[in-house]
Write a protein that holds these residues in place. Structure first.
Motif: not given
Length: 285
Positions: A87-114
């Protein structure tokens, strides 16, 4: 006879009083199969900047963390996965998801989804159908709060919160565990439907996912290790996130990947490390 933990089949996230349900990864889903296909996993080491990416664009590709940003500059035709385990990646680099995630198959842990439920609720609402939960086998709960709900649990949350030694799974048919390793137990999953084994890098999780999806061969790019003091290819000296790779490189990452490579080779799947920076570290990659 050992009694193993059956992992949750779904996880529900309460986002502004709306229940968003994400299924757990299940290798038996037809859409998860990569049978007969070579797969590239692109990590975040600086050596990625030297790759001839035009030669990789048509091969099924799994991205991890910030390597997804490559899709903004290159036309990958077959993105088969995007993996985030920390989850540290999500919190430190939130713009990566905002700019580049467009519905690609995403596999993540519960902590990441939280974390995403707080930082990127609109993304979860829009694309939850393309998301799957992955669990570390020794600590499947792995979150900080109790804002989640689960279906089809055998064990109570209290049991899920307890971290189990990897040696507990030594006779489990879906894991290869080496409890004789000098400094710490290491292991590898043969089917992450039943959980993955951690080794200190998200690329290890992605490799186990690719094998579980029946990839014919797995090619690793950007797993550099020896230059972890440098910014990742998508970072600079001002926005770089801390790295712990050097602390666990010799103790966990290298021996874990060697075990993984031997185990997967025994099942007919080659794992090839293409990083010029770290290739000499491994016996079997």
């Amino acid at each position: 006879m050992a009694l193993y933990l059956r992992l949750p089949a779904t996880a529900g996230f309460n986002i502004d009083n709306e229940l968003i349900v994400i299924d757990a990864f299940n290798a038996n889903e037809a859409e998860q199969s990569l049978l007969g296909q070579d797969v590239n996993i692109i990590a975040s080491g600086p050596s990625v900047q030297q790759l001839a990416l035009s030669e990789l664009l048509d091969t099924p590709t799994i991205f991890v963390n910030g390597s997804l940003s490559l899709t903004g500059r290159h036309q990958f035709t077959h993105v088969v996965g995007y993996v985030i385990s920390d989850a540290r990646f999500v919190n430190h680099q939130p713009e990566i998801l905002r700019q580049y995630y467009t519905g690609q198959p995403l596999y993540a842990t519960l902590a990441v989804f939280e974390a995403m439920a707080t930082t990127h609720p609109d993304i979860m609402r829009t694309y939850h159908h393309a998301m799957r939960v992955l669990y570390p086998v020794d600590r499947p709960w792995g979150v900080k709060s109790n804002k989640l709900s689960f279906n089809k649990l055998i064990f109570k949350k209290k049991r899920l919160n307890k971290k189990m030694p990897l040696s507990y799974f030594i006779n489990h048919p879906n894991f290869v565990i080496d409890s004789s390793h000098s400094s710490t137990e290491i292991g590898v999953s043969l089917n992450v439907t039943h959980g993955f084994v951690e080794a200190g890098t998200v690329a290890y999780v992605a490799t186990q996912l690719a094998f579980s999806r029946h990839a014919a061969a797995i090619h690793l790019y950007g797993i550099d290790l020896l230059n972890s003091d440098q910014p990742r290819f998508y970072e600079n000296n001002h926005n770089r996130a801390p790295s712990t790779l050097s602390k666990v490189m010799n103790e966990r990452i290298v021996p874990s990947f060697n075990l993984l490579s031997r185990s997967y080779k025994a099942h007919g799947v080659a794992v090839i490390n293409h990083s010029p920076v770290s290739k000499s570290l491994f016996d079997d990659l």
